[in-house]
Design an enzyme around this catalytic site. Structure first.
Site: not given
Ligand code: VGL
Ligand code: ZN
Length: 217
Positions: A8, A108, A153
């Site tokens: 991410d 995702k 994540c």
């Molecule tokens: C994430 C919060 C919501 C992350 C993704 O990538 O850590 N955190 N969605």
């Protein structure tokens, strides 16, 4: 076989993004260097990829605010600011990240009714992104993880990697935490270690690599 898994590393998680991770931009040069120098046979990325109105967004629940906790499909859910909306600029990979080296991207968070912190499964462990099977098909035994955010994540991806039987490493300087509560990142690292995740810096990993190829280790 070794896989580098970049979690991410997207615009919305950079300091100027919608769900800013403090110093999140600092992971980009670490990711680029490891892609160039670690010698991992496999390089993949995960991408948070939510439809508009996703159930993890505070804006989807009337009267709720970001960082409050609610229930979503029977699971505790932290509500987030709208982030990583499919095809928006915020969902793009971070500027400067060498995405040309990615062999595959696993998206995702597409199901509006459940969040998906791990790159392997949704938070209810009901659906699978295919990442685990894809890595195993390529003979991957060791997974090196970095990205954003350490305490969300990255942690859930690391715990699932361990559970799936990969030797799992956290590249600690290649991660930054969001710290909704102070100390979350520290606790996340401890939880990963208890589950069997090994923690190393990129320098340590590249140093041992250099020593190996020089026949010194
Ligand atoms: C994430 C919060 C919501 C992350 C993704 O990538 O850590 N955190 N969605
Ligand atoms: Zn998300």
């Amino acid at each position: 076989m070794r896989a580098l898994v970049l979690v991410d590393i997207q615009r919305d998680f950079l300091p100027t993004g919608a769900l800013p991770v403090p110093k999140g931009d600092e992971v980009v040069p670490v990711a680029n260097r490891l892609m160039r120098e670690l010698g991992a046979e496999v390089i993949v990325a995960t991408q948070d990829w939510h439809p508009p109105g996703h159930g993890s967004f505070a804006s989807s629940h009337s009267g709720k605010h970001p960082f409050e906790v609610t229930q979503l499909d029977g699971l505790d859910q932290i509500l987030w600011p709208d982030h990583c909306v499919q095809r928006s600029a915020g969902a793009e990979f971070a500027p400067g990240l060498d995405t040309g080296r990615f062999q595959k991207v696993f998206r995702k968070g597409e199901n509006p009714n459940v969040d998906s912190y791990s790159g392997f499964f949704d938070n209810g462990h009901r659906s699978d992104t295919g990442l685990g099977a894809w890595l195993k098909d390529r003979g991957v035994t060791d997974v090196y993880l970095l990205g954003l955010a350490t305490d969300v994540c990255v942690m859930y991806t690391a715990l699932d990697a361990c559970r799936l039987g990969f030797n799992t490493w956290l590249v600690v300087d290649g991660c930054r935490g969001v710290n909704v509560a102070p100390g979350d990142t520290h606790r996340a690292i401890e939880e990963m270690q208890r589950a069997g995740v090994r923690v190393a810096t990129s320098e340590e990993l590249l140093g041992s690599r250099a020593a190996q190829s020089a026949g010194l280790a």
